[in-house]
Write an enzyme that holds these catalytic residues in place. Sequence first.
Site, PDB file in Angstrom:
ATOM      1  N   ILE A 133       9.294 -43.602  23.088  1.00 43.41           N
ATOM      2  CA  ILE A 133      10.097 -44.758  23.483  1.00 43.41           C
ATOM      3  C   ILE A 133      10.695 -44.551  24.862  1.00 43.41           C
ATOM      4  CG2 ILE A 133      12.188 -46.064  22.948  1.00 43.41           C
ATOM      5  CD1 ILE A 133      11.602 -45.477  19.959  1.00 43.41           C
ATOM      6  N   ASN A 151      18.565 -42.737  24.748  1.00 45.77           N
ATOM      7  CA  ASN A 151      17.394 -42.805  23.888  1.00 45.77           C
ATOM      8  C   ASN A 151      17.144 -41.510  23.129  1.00 45.77           C
ATOM      9  OD1 ASN A 151      14.510 -43.596  23.054  1.00 45.77           O
ATOM     10  ND2 ASN A 151      14.180 -41.806  24.350  1.00 45.77           N
ATOM     11  N   TYR A 199      20.734 -37.489   9.467  1.00 42.47           N
ATOM     12  CA  TYR A 199      20.218 -38.301  10.568  1.00 42.47           C
ATOM     13  C   TYR A 199      20.673 -39.755  10.420  1.00 42.47           C
ATOM     14  CZ  TYR A 199      16.858 -40.696  13.596  1.00 42.47           C
ATOM     15  OH  TYR A 199      16.276 -41.486  14.550  1.00 42.47           O
ATOM     16  N   LYS A 235      23.196 -41.777  13.021  1.00 48.13           N
ATOM     17  CA  LYS A 235      22.801 -43.022  13.676  1.00 48.13           C
ATOM     18  C   LYS A 235      23.737 -44.171  13.291  1.00 48.13           C
ATOM     19  CE  LYS A 235      19.177 -41.925  16.159  1.00 48.13           C
ATOM     20  NZ  LYS A 235      19.213 -42.029  17.638  1.00 48.13           N
ATOM     21  N   THR A 288       5.054 -42.891  17.550  1.00 42.67           N
ATOM     22  CA  THR A 288       5.392 -41.935  18.605  1.00 42.67           C
ATOM     23  C   THR A 288       4.746 -40.584  18.305  1.00 42.67           C
ATOM     24  OG1 THR A 288       7.396 -41.221  17.453  1.00 42.67           O
ATOM     25  CG2 THR A 288       7.620 -43.067  19.007  1.00 42.67           C
TER      26      THR A 288
END
Length: 267
Positions: free
Chosen positions: A19, A86, A156, A160, A191
């Site tokens: 990204i 990012n 995680y 976030k 990705t």
Amino acid sequence: MDLNLHGRVALVTGGSKGIGLAVVRTLIEEGAFVVAASRSASPGLTALDGPNLLHVAGDLMDSAFPEQLVARTVEAFGGLDVLVNNAGGPPPGVVLPRGPFLDGGDDDWRAIFEFNLFAVLRLTRVAMPHLLERGGAIVNVSSTLAHQPATNNYEYAAAKAALSHAAKGLAEEFGPRGVRVNTVSPGVVRTNWWTDEGGVADMFAGAMGVDKDTLLDKTLPEMLRLSTGRFVEPQEIADAVVLLASPRSGSTNGSDFVVDGGLLKEM
């Protein structure tokens, strides 16, 4: 559509692949000056080399690096207009996905929060005075896991969710002073984390008894009930990020753009 980014200065973390690389490429195409921060360069980033790009190598988990990074940006291009936070995911030495709650301890949680939350807030704190000088924009890359808890990757998802929450507060505090703060929440994105040799796709494919291409193109999209029938491409995330960074989004502040192929089903 001209996004009015020509000549503006953007700093993108995690800018060497996935990204982040797509964001760097798109900003350069829009005429911006871009500083790409990552631990190391990549062939994709090297291919973009030119007068509008500066790569700064470093580790965002090093508390001294944000100051150095912003100083290099201002020194090279004269200021800062856009910050794209990012970089995220598993820091070095950490493997995701992680399983049930009892599989992780305090150190696991600390490492994920350090990289996905504290490093972002640390860089934002250093960059903010420069953004205030010029009326800039911040775009944080979060995750659909911030919206939809699951029985794995607890740390995680929690990090976030905290990042998305902090962005709302920053938007409220700094929006009246000319700095917009927004979030993009990707779903499953094609990705390197998925596609690299020995990566997550290989792990899942082995466990499920299918080949990697079948897993990525059919099995997982069906299991996750993606209404588009496919993973999100990095460029699709980059397009949302760059639009939010643009002055053309001047009335968008404190928003969260979900780009997930229809993964989230709730209102």
